[in-house]
Design an enzyme around this catalytic site. Sequence first.
Site, PDB file in Angstrom:
ATOM      1  N   LEU A  13       0.896  -1.148   0.120  1.00  0.00           N
ATOM      2  CA  LEU A  13      -0.030   0.049  -0.172  1.00  0.00           C
ATOM      3  C   LEU A  13       0.838   1.181  -0.080  1.00  0.00           C
ATOM      4  CD1 LEU A  13      -2.730  -0.840   2.672  1.00  0.00           C
ATOM      5  CD2 LEU A  13      -2.624  -1.531   0.162  1.00  0.00           C
ATOM      6  N   LYS A  63       9.014   3.863  -7.956  1.00  0.00           N
ATOM      7  CA  LYS A  63       9.256   4.308  -9.495  1.00  0.00           C
ATOM      8  C   LYS A  63       9.711   5.761  -9.645  1.00  0.00           C
ATOM      9  CE  LYS A  63       4.665   4.877 -10.750  1.00  0.00           C
ATOM     10  NZ  LYS A  63       3.513   4.903 -11.678  1.00  0.00           N
ATOM     11  N   SER A 116      11.925  -1.718 -17.637  1.00  0.00           N
ATOM     12  CA  SER A 116      11.757  -0.404 -18.298  1.00  0.00           C
ATOM     13  C   SER A 116      12.561   0.016 -19.603  1.00  0.00           C
ATOM     14  CB  SER A 116      11.834   0.690 -17.269  1.00  0.00           C
ATOM     15  OG  SER A 116      11.913   1.970 -17.782  1.00  0.00           O
ATOM     16  N   TYR A 138      16.683   4.848  -9.522  1.00  0.00           N
ATOM     17  CA  TYR A 138      15.604   3.889  -9.988  1.00  0.00           C
ATOM     18  C   TYR A 138      15.942   3.169 -11.288  1.00  0.00           C
ATOM     19  CZ  TYR A 138      11.225   2.742 -12.526  1.00  0.00           C
ATOM     20  OH  TYR A 138      10.650   2.212 -13.478  1.00  0.00           O
ATOM     21  N   LYS A 141      16.256  -1.257 -12.107  1.00  0.00           N
ATOM     22  CA  LYS A 141      15.925  -2.028 -13.092  1.00  0.00           C
ATOM     23  C   LYS A 141      16.983  -2.906 -13.830  1.00  0.00           C
ATOM     24  CE  LYS A 141      11.597  -1.152 -12.180  1.00  0.00           C
ATOM     25  NZ  LYS A 141      10.980  -2.076 -11.895  1.00  0.00           N
ATOM     26  N   TYR A 144       9.184  -1.715 -20.719  1.00  0.00           N
ATOM     27  CA  TYR A 144       7.814  -0.980 -20.959  1.00  0.00           C
ATOM     28  C   TYR A 144       8.576   0.178 -21.323  1.00  0.00           C
ATOM     29  CZ  TYR A 144       5.654  -3.607 -17.153  1.00  0.00           C
ATOM     30  OH  TYR A 144       5.362  -4.428 -16.400  1.00  0.00           O
ATOM     31  N   VAL A 163       6.020  22.681 -20.598  1.00  0.00           N
ATOM     32  CA  VAL A 163       6.894  21.840 -21.737  1.00  0.00           C
ATOM     33  C   VAL A 163       8.412  21.850 -21.509  1.00  0.00           C
ATOM     34  CG1 VAL A 163       7.193  21.340 -24.156  1.00  0.00           C
ATOM     35  CG2 VAL A 163       4.750  22.104 -23.211  1.00  0.00           C
TER      36      VAL A 163
HETATM   37  N1  LIG Z   1       4.287   3.337 -15.103  1.00  0.00           N
HETATM   38  C1  LIG Z   1       5.125   3.321 -15.699  1.00  0.00           C
HETATM   39  O1  LIG Z   1       5.339   4.470 -16.370  1.00  0.00           O
HETATM   40  C2  LIG Z   1       6.468   2.404 -15.731  1.00  0.00           C
HETATM   41  C3  LIG Z   1       7.283   2.297 -16.811  1.00  0.00           C
HETATM   42  C4  LIG Z   1       8.167   1.276 -16.948  1.00  0.00           C
HETATM   43  C5  LIG Z   1       8.493   0.437 -15.684  1.00  0.00           C
HETATM   44  N2  LIG Z   1       7.546   0.329 -14.674  1.00  0.00           N
HETATM   45  C6  LIG Z   1       7.586  -0.689 -13.748  1.00  0.00           C
HETATM   46  O2  LIG Z   1       6.296  -1.255 -13.666  1.00  0.00           O
HETATM   47  C7  LIG Z   1       6.154  -1.664 -12.252  1.00  0.00           C
HETATM   48  C8  LIG Z   1       4.612  -1.151 -11.778  1.00  0.00           C
HETATM   49  O3  LIG Z   1       4.612   0.220 -12.010  1.00  0.00           O
HETATM   50  P1  LIG Z   1       3.310   1.139 -11.591  1.00  0.00           P
HETATM   51  O4  LIG Z   1       3.445   2.293 -12.582  1.00  0.00           O
HETATM   52  O5  LIG Z   1       2.139   0.155 -11.731  1.00  0.00           O
HETATM   53  O6  LIG Z   1       3.483   1.664 -10.305  1.00  0.00           O
HETATM   54  P2  LIG Z   1       2.705   1.880  -8.835  1.00  0.00           P
HETATM   55  O7  LIG Z   1       3.486   2.434  -8.076  1.00  0.00           O
HETATM   56  O8  LIG Z   1       1.346   2.294  -9.469  1.00  0.00           O
HETATM   57  O9  LIG Z   1       2.600   0.223  -8.690  1.00  0.00           O
HETATM   58  C9  LIG Z   1       3.404  -0.277  -7.916  1.00  0.00           C
HETATM   59  C10 LIG Z   1       2.836  -0.878  -6.646  1.00  0.00           C
HETATM   60  O10 LIG Z   1       3.819  -1.691  -5.748  1.00  0.00           O
HETATM   61  C11 LIG Z   1       3.635  -1.449  -4.617  1.00  0.00           C
HETATM   62  N3  LIG Z   1       4.938  -1.709  -3.577  1.00  0.00           N
HETATM   63  C12 LIG Z   1       5.917  -1.120  -3.652  1.00  0.00           C
HETATM   64  N4  LIG Z   1       6.954  -1.440  -2.927  1.00  0.00           N
HETATM   65  C13 LIG Z   1       6.617  -2.617  -2.352  1.00  0.00           C
HETATM   66  C14 LIG Z   1       7.078  -3.530  -1.596  1.00  0.00           C
HETATM   67  N5  LIG Z   1       8.162  -3.279  -1.125  1.00  0.00           N
HETATM   68  N6  LIG Z   1       6.246  -4.739  -1.177  1.00  0.00           N
HETATM   69  C15 LIG Z   1       5.016  -4.651  -1.860  1.00  0.00           C
HETATM   70  N7  LIG Z   1       4.193  -3.618  -2.563  1.00  0.00           N
HETATM   71  C16 LIG Z   1       5.108  -2.656  -2.910  1.00  0.00           C
HETATM   72  C17 LIG Z   1       3.023  -0.095  -4.439  1.00  0.00           C
HETATM   73  O11 LIG Z   1       2.258   0.180  -3.543  1.00  0.00           O
HETATM   74  C18 LIG Z   1       2.155   0.023  -5.665  1.00  0.00           C
HETATM   75  O12 LIG Z   1       0.911  -0.326  -5.469  1.00  0.00           O
HETATM   76  C19 LIG Z   1       7.034  -1.019 -11.326  1.00  0.00           C
HETATM   77  O13 LIG Z   1       8.089  -2.081 -11.268  1.00  0.00           O
HETATM   78  C20 LIG Z   1       7.601   0.350 -12.186  1.00  0.00           C
HETATM   79  O14 LIG Z   1       9.054   0.298 -11.894  1.00  0.00           O
HETATM   80  C21 LIG Z   1       6.453   1.430 -14.694  1.00  0.00           C
HETATM   81  C1  LIG Z   2      13.560  10.884 -16.414  1.00  0.00           C
HETATM   82  C2  LIG Z   2      12.433  10.215 -16.255  1.00  0.00           C
HETATM   83  O1  LIG Z   2      11.541  10.633 -15.468  1.00  0.00           O
HETATM   84  N1  LIG Z   2      12.106   8.922 -16.980  1.00  0.00           N
HETATM   85  C3  LIG Z   2      10.915   8.157 -16.470  1.00  0.00           C
HETATM   86  C4  LIG Z   2       9.737   8.814 -17.516  1.00  0.00           C
HETATM   87  O2  LIG Z   2      10.163   8.622 -18.723  1.00  0.00           O
HETATM   88  P1  LIG Z   2       9.679   9.904 -19.691  1.00  0.00           P
HETATM   89  O3  LIG Z   2      10.486  11.165 -19.200  1.00  0.00           O
HETATM   90  O4  LIG Z   2       9.949   9.333 -20.937  1.00  0.00           O
HETATM   91  O5  LIG Z   2       8.076  10.333 -19.461  1.00  0.00           O
HETATM   92  P2  LIG Z   2       7.685  11.640 -18.760  1.00  0.00           P
HETATM   93  O6  LIG Z   2       5.939  11.145 -18.885  1.00  0.00           O
HETATM   94  O7  LIG Z   2       7.819  12.107 -17.481  1.00  0.00           O
HETATM   95  O8  LIG Z   2       7.901  12.563 -20.245  1.00  0.00           O
HETATM   96  C5  LIG Z   2       7.561  12.303 -21.405  1.00  0.00           C
HETATM   97  C6  LIG Z   2       7.925  13.591 -21.982  1.00  0.00           C
HETATM   98  O9  LIG Z   2       6.948  14.789 -21.593  1.00  0.00           O
HETATM   99  C7  LIG Z   2       7.797  15.906 -21.235  1.00  0.00           C
HETATM  100  N2  LIG Z   2       7.134  16.605 -20.015  1.00  0.00           N
HETATM  101  C8  LIG Z   2       6.870  15.657 -18.995  1.00  0.00           C
HETATM  102  C9  LIG Z   2       6.037  16.166 -18.152  1.00  0.00           C
HETATM  103  C10 LIG Z   2       5.868  17.504 -17.801  1.00  0.00           C
HETATM  104  O10 LIG Z   2       5.196  18.211 -17.081  1.00  0.00           O
HETATM  105  N3  LIG Z   2       6.268  18.234 -19.083  1.00  0.00           N
HETATM  106  C11 LIG Z   2       7.010  17.603 -19.919  1.00  0.00           C
HETATM  107  O11 LIG Z   2       7.276  18.418 -21.023  1.00  0.00           O
HETATM  108  C12 LIG Z   2       9.286  15.187 -20.824  1.00  0.00           C
HETATM  109  O12 LIG Z   2      10.175  16.088 -20.990  1.00  0.00           O
HETATM  110  C13 LIG Z   2       9.364  13.916 -22.024  1.00  0.00           C
HETATM  111  O13 LIG Z   2       9.770  14.629 -23.152  1.00  0.00           O
HETATM  112  O14 LIG Z   2       8.602   8.233 -17.030  1.00  0.00           O
HETATM  113  C14 LIG Z   2       8.556   6.616 -17.649  1.00  0.00           C
HETATM  114  C15 LIG Z   2       7.301   6.212 -17.296  1.00  0.00           C
HETATM  115  O15 LIG Z   2       6.389   6.390 -18.230  1.00  0.00           O
HETATM  116  C16 LIG Z   2       9.778   6.065 -16.885  1.00  0.00           C
HETATM  117  O16 LIG Z   2       9.485   5.685 -15.480  1.00  0.00           O
HETATM  118  C17 LIG Z   2      11.085   6.761 -16.987  1.00  0.00           C
HETATM  119  O17 LIG Z   2      11.995   6.187 -16.240  1.00  0.00           O
END
Ligand SMILES: NC(=O)c1ccc[n+]([C@@H]2O[C@H](COP(=O)([O-])OP(=O)(O)OC[C@H]3O[C@@H](n4cnc5c(N)ncnc54)[C@H](O)[C@@H]3O)[C@@H](O)[C@H]2O)c1
Ligand SMILES: CC(=O)N[C@H]1[C@@H](OP(=O)(O)OP(=O)(O)OC[C@H]2O[C@@H](n3ccc(=O)[nH]c3=O)[C@H](O)[C@@H]2O)O[C@H](CO)[C@H](O)[C@@H]1O
Length: 387
Positions: free
Chosen positions: A71, A129, A169, A195, A199, A223, A263
């Site tokens: 949570l 994350k 990621s 972070y 990964k 992803y 932006v």
């Molecule tokens: N959302 C994105 O943009 C994105 C992009 C690339 C990778 N990922 C990866 O995908 C996964 C899910 O991402 P999300 O966007 O759903 O994030 P999220 O934060 O919505 O979901 C992660 C969940 O894990 C739970 N959690 C965290 N640490 C925990 C622990 N120690 N024990 C049990 N539960 C724990 C949190 O409460 C949360 O509900 C993550 O590993 C994230 O790094 C997400």
């Molecule tokens: C550096 C960073 O944070 N990287 C994370 C972010 O990638 P990204 O940086 O690719 O995602 P993002 O949604 O934060 O940004 C996407 C694009 O939008 C731009 N932007 C974003 C927010 C804003 O308020 N204004 C704006 O202009 C940003 O500069 C980029 O060009 O998110 C991903 C998930 O979706 C991953 O978790 C990446 O690890």
Amino acid sequence: MLSTLYKFPFAFAIVYYGVIPLGYLTKWWTTDDKMKGNSTILVTGGAGYVGSHTVVELLNNNYSVIAIDNLVNCYSNGQNEKPESLKRVEKITGETVTFYNVDIRDREALDKIFKLHKIDSVIHFAALKAVGESVQIPLTYYQNNIAGSSTLFEVMAKNGVKSLVFSSSATVYGNPQFLPITEEHPTGQGCTNPYGKTKYFVEEILKDVCASDADWKVVLLRYFNPVGAHESGLIGEDPSGVPNNLMPYISQVAVGRREKLTVFGSDYRTPDGTGVRDYIHISDLAVGHLKALEKMLDPSFASWKAYNLGTGRGYSVLEMVKAFAEASGKQIKYELAARREGDVAACYADATLAKNELNWTATRDIKDMCKDTWKWQKTNPKGFQKS
Ligand SMILES: NC(=O)c1ccc[n+]([C@@H]2O[C@H](COP(=O)([O-])OP(=O)(O)OC[C@H]3O[C@@H](n4cnc5c(N)ncnc54)[C@H](O)[C@@H]3O)[C@@H](O)[C@H]2O)c1
Ligand SMILES: CC(=O)N[C@H]1[C@@H](OP(=O)(O)OP(=O)(O)OC[C@H]2O[C@@H](n3ccc(=O)[nH]c3=O)[C@H](O)[C@@H]2O)O[C@H](CO)[C@H](O)[C@@H]1O
């Protein structure tokens, strides 16, 4: 002892867990995981954004799901309450989700869950994350994401469960050396924040585990930029505080929670000068996990394999603003500002491998991503928290 556990899960739960909401006990008592057609999947971080959408797809495809979450980043009415996201998943699917409020670093609690349920595979989402936060508190990130993952893998191995899908990621690729990015692109070299490093490190740990024991089967899903929400509008992304990512920020501007979008950078070498990313609909991403599970059942699948999950098409920040304005009928105010540190100009996937080997391809376009985000945002302006 084990056979007793399976015969009397009710008693076991009381002895080991003390007070547990009755619903969970009822679930253990009345439902045999194996009564459903497909296998039983443990989903860590199952209450989060990607986790909850994946649980919907699993339940809709006849899998049994055991979701665990501590949570830390999802909304719940109380420590003993099922998270709101999972209650909504139950509404969407008409199925019950078995849930445990458990931290993946809690070895004993994990072990009990593996002993209570006949788990076939694990989908591992649980992680912290936030890129910026990870720079401030790196040890917390290493402890949670790396130590937590390693504890989970140890408990899995101890219980003979050696099949895993890991949420990785595109961040593991760092600053792209070529575009579109294939899975052959070097990883780890350009990970500039803790972070991203977690990964990369967990991917490396899993490769070592596979090398040490041929029974392990692992799919690493890299992803690109997940956005959007379930088409019902009942679940979606619910960031706490000011959103760091583009799509939730735009949607909060549209709904009136924020005045305007900043932006970050308009002088990149991209068609309109703003950053380009490969946005992928969250429901397409979720389906990718089911395809990965199917892949691991293939007798020819051995060891580990990484797959990009993206559309292969990049959109600029200004294209996203325009698409969202069209989908919502709202004007999205924005101002051009300096680049954000750590950002790259463009990043998009070559998703051919997933198409060829997982039989997976993204089916939803940018209009669907904006339409579904808007439906979720306007019906849940404050996310899962009702007031
Ligand atoms: N959302 C994105 O943009 C994105 C992009 C690339 C990778 N990922 C990866 O995908 C996964 C899910 O991402 P999300 O966007 O759903 O994030 P999220 O934060 O919505 O979901 C992660 C969940 O894990 C739970 N959690 C965290 N640490 C925990 C622990 N120690 N024990 C049990 N539960 C724990 C949190 O409460 C949360 O509900 C993550 O590993 C994230 O790094 C997400
Ligand atoms: C550096 C960073 O944070 N990287 C994370 C972010 O990638 P990204 O940086 O690719 O995602 P993002 O949604 O934060 O940004 C996407 C694009 O939008 C731009 N932007 C974003 C927010 C804003 O308020 N204004 C704006 O202009 C940003 O500069 C980029 O060009 O998110 C991903 C998930 O979706 C991953 O978790 C990446 O690890």
